[in-house]
Design a protein around this motif. Structure first.
Motif, short mmCIF file in Angstrom:
data_model
loop_
_atom_site.label_atom_id
_atom_site.label_comp_id
_atom_site.label_asym_id
_atom_site.label_seq_id
_atom_site.Cartn_x
_atom_site.Cartn_y
_atom_site.Cartn_z
N TYR A 181 21.18 -14.73 -68.18
CA TYR A 181 21.01 -13.67 -67.18
C TYR A 181 22.08 -12.59 -67.32
CZ TYR A 181 16.93 -14.86 -64.56
OH TYR A 181 15.62 -15.03 -64.20
N LYS A 184 21.18 -9.73 -69.56
CA LYS A 184 20.12 -8.80 -69.17
C LYS A 184 20.73 -7.46 -68.80
CE LYS A 184 17.04 -12.38 -67.39
NZ LYS A 184 15.83 -12.39 -68.19
N GLU A 218 9.01 -17.21 -60.50
CA GLU A 218 8.27 -17.34 -61.76
C GLU A 218 6.84 -17.75 -61.44
OE1 GLU A 218 10.59 -18.99 -65.21
OE2 GLU A 218 11.59 -19.99 -63.56
C1 BG6 Z 1 15.99 -20.65 -68.07
C2 BG6 Z 1 15.43 -21.80 -67.31
O1 BG6 Z 1 17.40 -20.73 -68.12
O2 BG6 Z 1 15.61 -19.44 -67.43
C3 BG6 Z 1 13.91 -21.68 -67.23
O3 BG6 Z 1 15.78 -23.02 -67.95
C4 BG6 Z 1 13.52 -20.36 -66.66
O4 BG6 Z 1 13.36 -22.74 -66.46
C5 BG6 Z 1 14.21 -19.24 -67.40
O5 BG6 Z 1 12.12 -20.23 -66.79
C6 BG6 Z 1 13.98 -17.92 -66.73
O6 BG6 Z 1 14.46 -16.90 -67.54
P1 BG6 Z 1 13.85 -15.45 -67.50
O7 BG6 Z 1 14.72 -14.67 -68.43
O8 BG6 Z 1 12.44 -15.57 -67.94
O9 BG6 Z 1 13.95 -15.00 -66.07
#
Ligand code: BG6
Length: 487
Positions: A181, A184, A218
């Motif tokens: 994260y 990003k 998600e």
């Molecule tokens: C990961 C988790 O670290 O981050 C996943 O293990 C999750 O479960 C993912 O889906 C989400 O990442 P992003 O970048 O798609 O928001």
């Protein structure tokens, strides 16, 4: 400036992360001319492949899933190598050392190396020990960086002991704990937005902010990761790391300078100010949920317990929503409502800052709220909403907004999170990696939730494709508020 030549050793090279994220990231960095002049990528895992078989396998995966250029791909693949190894057997690392020595000649790596642990977490402590047994932690001939994937530990105690184990072999400046994260663009932008504009920072505190919402939802379920996820759950998988990092970016003080130490000093200070969770907080300010099967617009969505690799009586949470506080001068009394979940109606990560209402409602009680919505993904951007007079007689107000979308920037060349972080590590820049004290502060805050979630009665169901358990709505309703339902 390009990074210095180096070798990259990926442990766990036959795994999903290597194929889905790491190799595509290296390919794109290469295609954009951002990798060092010369480098070698050595995949390591137990399965036996020759260099050529490994190249062929990765080449077809890249061709299938990424936009590639045949000539560039051929050049890129010439930097890929493979070594089969039992990664927990130190004796077998002799061959790894030999290969790294050869790269000094064939790829001019000067002894510089990145070791990427893309393995099951049980190997995070063992691999550094094996590397150290062969002097591969020694920076006398070139720098040596270790990238550790999440989860860094399983709880506070295991995180502390993993840290001790790794610190016995590598120094803190060599350890890069990845939290994608932080890679990003829009998460980093939180810092620029706050500290490069004189306009927002004076309002960024308890005097003007009513409450803050942070959502990472998600639409997908656990897919084929049930085996891992069932032992982790949303608190360990998303909340302890990604969400608390985002929260720290929203809540931290201005760093004195833009460098790894200054920024991470401020991050850790705010994390250490999270108000510790009391029994009352756990009972009344925390909601854990698990998705159950449902039909959404004619499509059947399986429940979590029906997912592959998940125990049919699993009590693992796929949703967490909570109200928390930062106990410091800036934020005292401002609630932060934070939630994340799988199988929610849509994929969105955003921060919403709700400003306080005017002290006296001259235009009626229903005057629009002032909100700042920072969209981390998708459709990265910022939206500010405020009230304007409705044209016509009287003084009725209506909500309008001003927005900015990243894709409007002309020179848009956004690196993906993994591209950015891999590049930073090769450049010895740890700013966007979690420091040991920050990881520990997050586990310390989260530990009472881990203990609480052990008790099975603390889990609520929610139909797949909805916004989580109704108890999570009540969490805000009890404060006469409601979650924003982003679309
Ligand atoms: C990961 C988790 O670290 O981050 C996943 O293990 C999750 O479960 C993912 O889906 C989400 O990442 P992003 O970048 O798609 O928001």
């Amino acid at each position: 400036v390009k990074p210095e030549n180096n070798a990259i050793v990926i442990f766990g090279a036959s795994g999903d992360l290597t194929h889905r994220k790491l190799i595509p990231a290296f390919y794109h960095l290469y295609a954009n001319g951002l990798l060092p002049e010369d480098f070698a990528i050595l995949g390591v895992s137990r399965t036996v492949y020759s260099d050529q078989e490994f190249r062929d396998k990765l080449r077809s995966a890249l061709e299938e899933n990424e936009k590639t250029d045949a000539a560039i791909l051929t050049e890129f693949c010439e930097h890929l190598y493979y070594q089969a190894l039992n990664t927990s057997d130190a004796d077998q690392y002799t061959v790894l050392k030999q290969r790294l020595d050869i790269f000094k000649d064939t790829h001019h790596t000067q002894g510089n190396a990145v070791f990427y642990l893309a393995t099951p977490p049980s190997l995070y402590g063992v691999i550094p020990e094996c590397l150290a047994a062969h002097g591969l932690n020694d920076e006398a001939d070139g720098w040596k960086n270790l990238i550790v994937e999440k989860p860094f530990g399983y709880d506070l105690e295991s995180a502390i002991s993993l840290d001790k184990q790794i610190h016995a072999c590598f120094q803190e400046h060599q350890i890069y704990r990845i939290d994608h994260y932080l890679g990003k663009e829009t998460v980093q932008n939180l810092l620029v937005f706050r500290f490069a504009n004189g306009m927002f920072e004076p309002l960024w505190n308890r005097n003007f902010i009513d409450y803050v919402e942070i959502t990472a939802s998600e639409a997908l379920g656990v897919e084929d990761r049930g085996g891992y996820y069932d032992g982790a759950g949303a608190v360990r998988d998303m909340f302890q790391n990604h969400l608390l990092q985002v929260l720290a970016m929203v809540g931290m003080e201005s760093p004195a300078a833009i460098n790894a130490d200054s920024i991470r000093d401020e991050v850790v200070k705010v994390m250490q100010s999270f108000k510790p969770l009391s029994e009352d907080d756990l009972t009344n300010h925390l909601v854990l949920g698990q998705y159950t099967e449902s039909d959404v617009r004619g499509k059947h969505l399986p429940g979590y317990r029906q997912e592959h690799g998940v125990d049919d009586e699993s009590r693992t949470e796929t949703y967490v929503g909570m109200k928390m506080f930062i106990e410091n001068w800036r934020w005292n009394g401002v609630p932060f409502y934070v939630r994340t979940g799988k199988r929610l109606p849509t994929r969105v990560t955003e921060v919403v800052i709700h400003f306080k209402k005017t002290p006296h409602p001259v235009f009626g009680a229903n005057a629009p709220e002032n909100k700042l919505i920072i969209r981390i993904q998708p459709d990265e951007g910022i939206l500010m909403s405020f009230g304007l007079k409705k044209p016509g007689a009287g003084f009725e107000s209506q909500e309008v907004s001003m927005d900015f979308h990243y894709d409007k920037l002309e020179s848009m060349n956004m690196l993906t999170a993994y591209e950015r972080l891999l590049l930073d590590c090769m450049k010895q820049d740890a700013t966007l990696f979690a420091r040991t004290d920050a990881v520990r502060a997050c586990w310390k805050f989260v530990q009472p939730i881990l203990d609480y979630k052990e008790q099975p009665e603390h889990l609520f169901g929610y139909a797949a494709g909805t916004w989580g358990p109704k108890e999570a709505d009540e969490l805000l309703m009890n404060d006469s508020r409601q979650w924003r339902f982003p679309c």
